[in-house]
Enzyme design. Structure first.
Site, short mmCIF file in Angstrom:
data_model
loop_
_atom_site.label_atom_id
_atom_site.label_comp_id
_atom_site.label_asym_id
_atom_site.label_seq_id
_atom_site.Cartn_x
_atom_site.Cartn_y
_atom_site.Cartn_z
N TYR A 167 41.91 33.05 38.50
CA TYR A 167 43.25 32.87 39.08
C TYR A 167 44.27 32.41 38.05
O TYR A 167 45.46 32.74 38.16
CB TYR A 167 43.19 31.95 40.31
CG TYR A 167 42.55 32.67 41.48
CD1 TYR A 167 43.28 33.64 42.19
CD2 TYR A 167 41.23 32.47 41.81
CE1 TYR A 167 42.69 34.35 43.23
CE2 TYR A 167 40.62 33.17 42.85
CZ TYR A 167 41.36 34.11 43.55
OH TYR A 167 40.78 34.82 44.57
N HIS B 43 47.95 35.73 52.53
CA HIS B 43 46.77 35.45 51.71
C HIS B 43 47.02 34.33 50.69
O HIS B 43 46.28 34.20 49.73
CB HIS B 43 46.28 36.72 51.01
CG HIS B 43 45.66 37.71 51.96
ND1 HIS B 43 45.35 39.00 51.62
CD2 HIS B 43 45.29 37.58 53.26
CE1 HIS B 43 44.82 39.63 52.67
NE2 HIS B 43 44.78 38.78 53.67
N ARG C 110 45.45 35.60 36.64
CA ARG C 110 46.37 36.30 37.56
C ARG C 110 47.71 35.55 37.67
O ARG C 110 48.75 36.17 37.84
CB ARG C 110 45.70 36.45 38.93
CG ARG C 110 44.54 37.44 38.88
CD ARG C 110 43.95 37.70 40.24
NE ARG C 110 44.92 38.26 41.16
CZ ARG C 110 44.75 38.31 42.49
NH1 ARG C 110 43.66 37.83 43.02
NH2 ARG C 110 45.66 38.84 43.26
N CYS D 252 45.17 12.42 47.65
CA CYS D 252 43.95 11.66 47.96
C CYS D 252 43.10 11.36 46.72
O CYS D 252 42.13 10.63 46.80
CB CYS D 252 43.12 12.39 49.02
SG CYS D 252 42.21 13.81 48.37
N GLN E 234 50.25 40.68 51.75
CA GLN E 234 48.90 40.26 51.34
C GLN E 234 48.93 39.85 49.87
O GLN E 234 47.93 39.34 49.35
CB GLN E 234 47.92 41.41 51.51
CG GLN E 234 47.81 41.89 52.95
CD GLN E 234 47.09 43.23 53.03
OE1 GLN E 234 45.88 43.29 53.13
NE2 GLN E 234 47.85 44.31 52.97
N ASN E 235 50.06 40.10 49.21
CA ASN E 235 50.15 39.81 47.78
C ASN E 235 50.37 38.32 47.55
O ASN E 235 51.07 37.66 48.31
CB ASN E 235 51.29 40.61 47.15
CG ASN E 235 51.07 42.11 47.28
OD1 ASN E 235 49.95 42.53 47.51
ND2 ASN E 235 52.12 42.89 47.16
N ALA F 51 55.89 53.55 45.39
CA ALA F 51 56.73 52.61 46.12
C ALA F 51 58.12 52.46 45.51
O ALA F 51 59.12 52.40 46.23
CB ALA F 51 56.04 51.25 46.20
N THR G 270 49.16 49.42 50.93
CA THR G 270 47.93 48.68 51.26
C THR G 270 46.86 49.65 51.71
O THR G 270 47.14 50.61 52.43
CB THR G 270 48.20 47.57 52.30
OG1 THR G 270 46.96 46.93 52.61
CG2 THR G 270 48.85 48.09 53.57
#
Ligand code: NAD
Ligand code: ZN
Length: 235
Positions: A56, A108, A59, A138, A91-92, A218, A175
């Site tokens: 991640y 998401h 990304r 916490c 969803q991106n 697109a 999608t």
């Protein structure tokens, strides 16, 4: 065409492909051979948090460097000018709809977010997250990306279901229709008699349930479709 009513638009990786963010099925480079189960499940995070953070982090860096393309801008324009609500569900996790001035429900999650697995607190993610990061609320060393993993419940579902129930038109853009529950949105609204449109570079597993199809990239076809709806030339 001059019909006016709520439009619900679901976007997927295809809308960001021309911003240089590869779709999931054609992820290249370092992670090309990484199976999604190895990085995008709670079990993977429990097993190897450093590996999941590294995926991640990569990304997040790519998304931070990416710019919205003409499709993102056209959808923001539609939200601004359409006389009824235009609900954008994505969803991106890249944040490019917002970067183009749009408002999207990120079902998401978001690469820009951090989430404490212990207490549920959310805050802005640093560029590089590590398993040693502490929750600012916490103090637990349980910091994870604010991403919905396989097996977890997507965000904003009650709001999304309400919008799907009272829209005039449902549009799925870029999608593949492979990941549920989003993949089932089109079939659900079609059963209620709501008009459906699929915009994609190619046919998908769920194309058959849509009333209309626009095939193309697109960045080209979305601005043209928006211009047609708003009855003016593409900007
Ligand atoms: P996808 O990669 O499954 O499908 C992308 C779709 O976009 C394809 O149908 C393709 O034909 C289309 N497309 C590609 N380029 C296009 C372009 N220029 N213009 C128009 N269409 C184009 O992506 P998805 O449907 O968004 O996947 C669903 C969700 O699954 C993802 O958002 C993600 O949450 C999850 N997922 C995540 C990972 C991961 O984290 N690495 C991997 C797989 C799935
Ligand atoms: Zn916490």
């Amino acid at each position: 065409m001059k019909t006016c009513g709520k439009i619900v638009i679901l976007t997927g990786a295809g809308v960001s492909a021309e911003s240089g963010l590869g779709t999931f099925r054609d992820t290249d480079g370092l992670w090309a051979n990484t199976r999604i189960e190895e990085v995008a499940t709670p079990q993977a995070f429990a097993r190897d948090p450093a590996k999941v953070h590294a995926f991640y982090n990569m990304r997040r860096r790519a998304a931070a460097a990416a710019r919205p393309n003409a499709a993102h801008f056209a959808l923001a324009r539609l939200q601004e000018h359409w006389p009824a609500p235009v609900i954008l569900i994505t969803q991106n996790v890249d944040g490019l709809h917002a970067a183009a001035g749009g408002a999207a429900l990120q079902m998401h999650g978001a690469l820009s977010g951090a989430l404490c697995a212990e207490c549920g607190h959310r805050w802005s993610a640093p560029v590089e997250m590590t398993p040693r990061d502490l929750c600012p609320r916490c103090g637990a060393a349980a910091t994870r990306p604010d991403i919905v993993w396989f097996g977890e419940m997507p965000l904003h579902m009650a709001e999304i279901e309400a919008h799907l129930g009272d829209c005039m038109l449902f549009v799925a853009i870029g999608t593949s229709g492979a990941v549920y529950p989003a993949a089932g949105f089109g079939a659900g609204v079609a059963r209620r008699g709501i008009e459906t449109l699929e915009i994609n570079a190619a046919a998908t597993d769920v194309s058959a349930i849509f009333d209309r199809h626009i095939i193309g990239r697109a960045s080209q076809v979305v601005p043209a479709w928006v211009a047609q709806l708003l009855d003016r030339d593409p900007a």
